[in-house]
Write a protein that holds these residues in place. Structure first.
Motif, mmCIF file in Angstrom:
data_model
loop_
_atom_site.group_PDB
_atom_site.id
_atom_site.type_symbol
_atom_site.label_atom_id
_atom_site.label_comp_id
_atom_site.label_asym_id
_atom_site.label_seq_id
_atom_site.Cartn_x
_atom_site.Cartn_y
_atom_site.Cartn_z
ATOM 1 N N VAL A 332 0.757 -1.193 0.030
ATOM 2 C CA VAL A 332 0.366 -0.151 0.395
ATOM 3 C C VAL A 332 0.822 1.047 0.014
ATOM 4 O O VAL A 332 1.828 1.003 0.645
ATOM 5 C CB VAL A 332 -1.581 0.115 0.836
ATOM 6 N N LEU A 333 0.541 1.948 -0.808
ATOM 7 C CA LEU A 333 1.418 3.595 -0.959
ATOM 8 C C LEU A 333 0.048 4.659 -0.369
ATOM 9 O O LEU A 333 -0.450 5.117 -1.184
ATOM 10 C CB LEU A 333 1.613 3.707 -2.048
ATOM 11 N N ILE A 334 1.017 5.801 0.541
ATOM 12 C CA ILE A 334 -0.431 6.539 1.169
ATOM 13 C C ILE A 334 0.601 8.001 0.760
ATOM 14 O O ILE A 334 1.590 7.760 0.953
ATOM 15 C CB ILE A 334 -0.240 7.128 2.566
ATOM 16 N N GLN A 335 -0.099 8.742 -1.043
ATOM 17 C CA GLN A 335 0.713 9.646 -1.379
ATOM 18 C C GLN A 335 1.103 10.885 -0.645
ATOM 19 O O GLN A 335 1.475 11.819 -0.659
ATOM 20 C CB GLN A 335 -0.112 9.991 -2.808
ATOM 21 N N ASP A 336 0.000 11.421 0.581
ATOM 22 C CA ASP A 336 -0.043 12.522 1.693
ATOM 23 C C ASP A 336 -0.667 12.335 2.800
ATOM 24 O O ASP A 336 -1.042 11.444 2.886
ATOM 25 C CB ASP A 336 -0.620 13.549 0.546
ATOM 26 N N ILE A 364 5.301 -3.983 4.253
ATOM 27 C CA ILE A 364 5.167 -2.405 3.618
ATOM 28 C C ILE A 364 4.458 -1.691 3.476
ATOM 29 O O ILE A 364 4.076 -1.551 2.271
ATOM 30 C CB ILE A 364 6.604 -2.422 3.742
ATOM 31 N N TRP A 365 4.275 -0.671 4.377
ATOM 32 C CA TRP A 365 3.124 0.281 3.638
ATOM 33 C C TRP A 365 4.381 1.514 3.330
ATOM 34 O O TRP A 365 4.806 1.854 3.705
ATOM 35 C CB TRP A 365 2.205 1.204 4.705
ATOM 36 N N GLY A 366 4.054 2.087 2.367
ATOM 37 C CA GLY A 366 5.174 3.245 2.457
ATOM 38 C C GLY A 366 4.337 4.689 2.103
ATOM 39 O O GLY A 366 2.792 4.547 2.141
ATOM 40 N N TYR A 367 5.131 5.038 2.036
ATOM 41 C CA TYR A 367 4.350 7.093 2.271
ATOM 42 C C TYR A 367 5.300 8.118 1.369
ATOM 43 O O TYR A 367 7.102 7.305 1.700
ATOM 44 C CB TYR A 367 4.894 7.543 3.717
ATOM 45 N N PRO A 371 7.654 13.584 6.642
ATOM 46 C CA PRO A 371 7.731 12.459 7.459
ATOM 47 C C PRO A 371 7.584 11.694 6.303
ATOM 48 O O PRO A 371 6.816 11.088 6.955
ATOM 49 C CB PRO A 371 8.004 12.306 8.863
ATOM 50 N N ASN A 372 8.359 10.122 6.483
ATOM 51 C CA ASN A 372 8.066 8.605 5.830
ATOM 52 C C ASN A 372 7.543 8.503 7.222
ATOM 53 O O ASN A 372 8.219 7.746 7.273
ATOM 54 C CB ASN A 372 8.758 8.238 5.028
#
Length: 406
Positions: A332-336, A364-367, A371-372
């Motif tokens: 999963v990637l959260i963009q903002d 892992i979820w990415g950001y 901050p990440n």
């Protein structure tokens, strides 16, 4: 004989070959004096013929092989009924597509053995505009707008006030080689597109095959889909915006091959106040060697959320999400940050239980912002791929599109 000739001549006046009619060509049989199977007065295509222009009366298409020429529109008050075993070949030289406008209805009722098929005469991704439905269900577009202008080149405003609006039904329908860029490429159509379509509409056992944009895109609305297959589409397999809020979705399967971006791209057009859609049973598989549309792109993650995108997903299986850099693909990637604080932290983004295998950054979820945040989860190995039954509805050129599920 004379009586039949006079009948055909009179029918030709009604169904004349102009840009504002449905055209039935010489090779079409007229069945039963032009009375559709649903009992309403209208036109019947029985075996062969051509659909072109805007339908002026209810039209029934029986099992057979047909041409789809230009932008065929089903306007308000008109119903297009397509029976099992009908195949339409879109003419690529004239920018073909099938568009059901607000107040129009389509009943495309195939079966597993005899699906309704839309393909192209060129058999290349992006040949034609695909199938688009417009309904009268609510949307939340940019700045919370209740109406917006479509991005498919038809310049139609969409958005309404009836969450249970009914645009008909699509069952056992396959769309091949649809979805294409329009003009300068900032707008496009998808294999299947749903603009403000309501929950009274039925979407079941559908296949979007090798389009050059998204497999399915929802622009607001409340419709739900069951047993949806997105195979080999160039952009995202599933995509939505404008506050789409379908609550009864199940058994979604994406197989990305050769070219593909995100498995799912999710946004709410910047509106924090949205209703999270729900999907039970999602399988996202990315074949080894699949590249993003644009070389060097990091659009490879299984599920991306941005602009307040939300979704409650359970029983999610993700496999093969790797990028060439070995580090930019995630489950999963959260963009903002706004999506994290207003959607994730408030329980409107949930991807659990989930099984993440054979991918970069396992569990892992990415950001994508600083901050990440970083977030880990535990894969649930009991979560398996969704179960769909093979058949002609999901077979193209002798290839079983569901084989990766076995």
């Amino acid at each position: 004989m004379k009586k039949n000739i006079f009948y055909l001549l009179s029918l030709a006046l009604v169904l004349s070959a102009t840009s504002c009619t449905v055209e039935i060509r010489e090779d079409a049989d007229i069945n039963g004096g032009g009375t559709p199977s649903n009992g309403t007065t209208g036109a019947v295509l029985d075996g062969t013929g051509t659909l072109a222009g805007t339908l002026k009366q209810n039209t029934t298409v029986k099992k057979g092989t047909y041409a789809l020429e230009g932008i065929v529109k089903v306007p308000e008050g008109i119903t297009l009924t397509i029976e099992a075993g009908a195949t339409f070949t879109a003419k690529t030289s004239v920018g073909s597509s099938l568009v059901v406008l607000q107040g129009g209805k389509i009943f495309a009722e195939g079966t597993a053995a005899e699906p309704v098929v839309f393909t192209s005469d060129n058999k290349k991704p992006g040949d034609w505009g695909g199938v688009t439905l417009y309904g009268n269900a609510p949307i939340k577009a940019i700045n919370g707008a209740s109406k917006a202008l479509s991005e498919d080149g038809n310049n139609v405003y969409y958005g309404g006030d009836n969450p249970n609006d009914n645009s008909g039904s699509l069952r056992f329908v396959r769309v091949e080689y649809g979805g294409k860029k329009i003009g300068d490429g900032t707008s496009e159509t998808n294999s299947m597109t749903f603009y403000s379509v309501g929950a009274g509409t039925i979407l079941e056992n559908l296949v979007s095959y090798k389009g050059t944009d998204d497999g399915y895109e929802f622009f607001g609305g409340t419709v739900s889909g069951k047993n949806l297959v997105s195979y080999g589409n160039y952009d995202d397999s599933f995509d939505w915006q404008d506050g789409w809020s379908g609550q009864n979705n199940s058994n979604w399967f994406a197989y990305q091959t050769a070219i593909g971006n995100f498995g799912m791209e999710i946004e709410a057009s910047g509106n924090a106040d949205n209703i999270a859609p729900k999907v039970t049973g999602i399988t996202l598989i990315r074949e080894a060697g699949t590249k993003p549309e644009n070389a060097g792109s990091i659009e490879v993650t299984a599920i991306q959320f941005k602009k307040h995108g939300s979704g409650i997903f359970s029983n999610v299986y993700m496999e093969g999400y790797k990028n060439t850099d070995g580090k930019s693909a995630y489950a999963v990637l959260i963009q903002d940050a706004a999506t994290e604080t207003e959607q994730v932290d408030k329980g409107k983004v949930l991807v659990s239980p989930a099984n993440h295998v054979n991918s970069d950054n396992l569990n892992i979820w990415g950001y994508a912002y600083t901050p990440n945040g970083g977030k880990t989860f535990t894969s649930d190995a009991t979560i398996k791929k969704v179960t769909l039954t093979s058949g002609n509805w999901a077979t193209v050129n002798g290839v079983d599109l569901l084989s990766a599920l076995k």
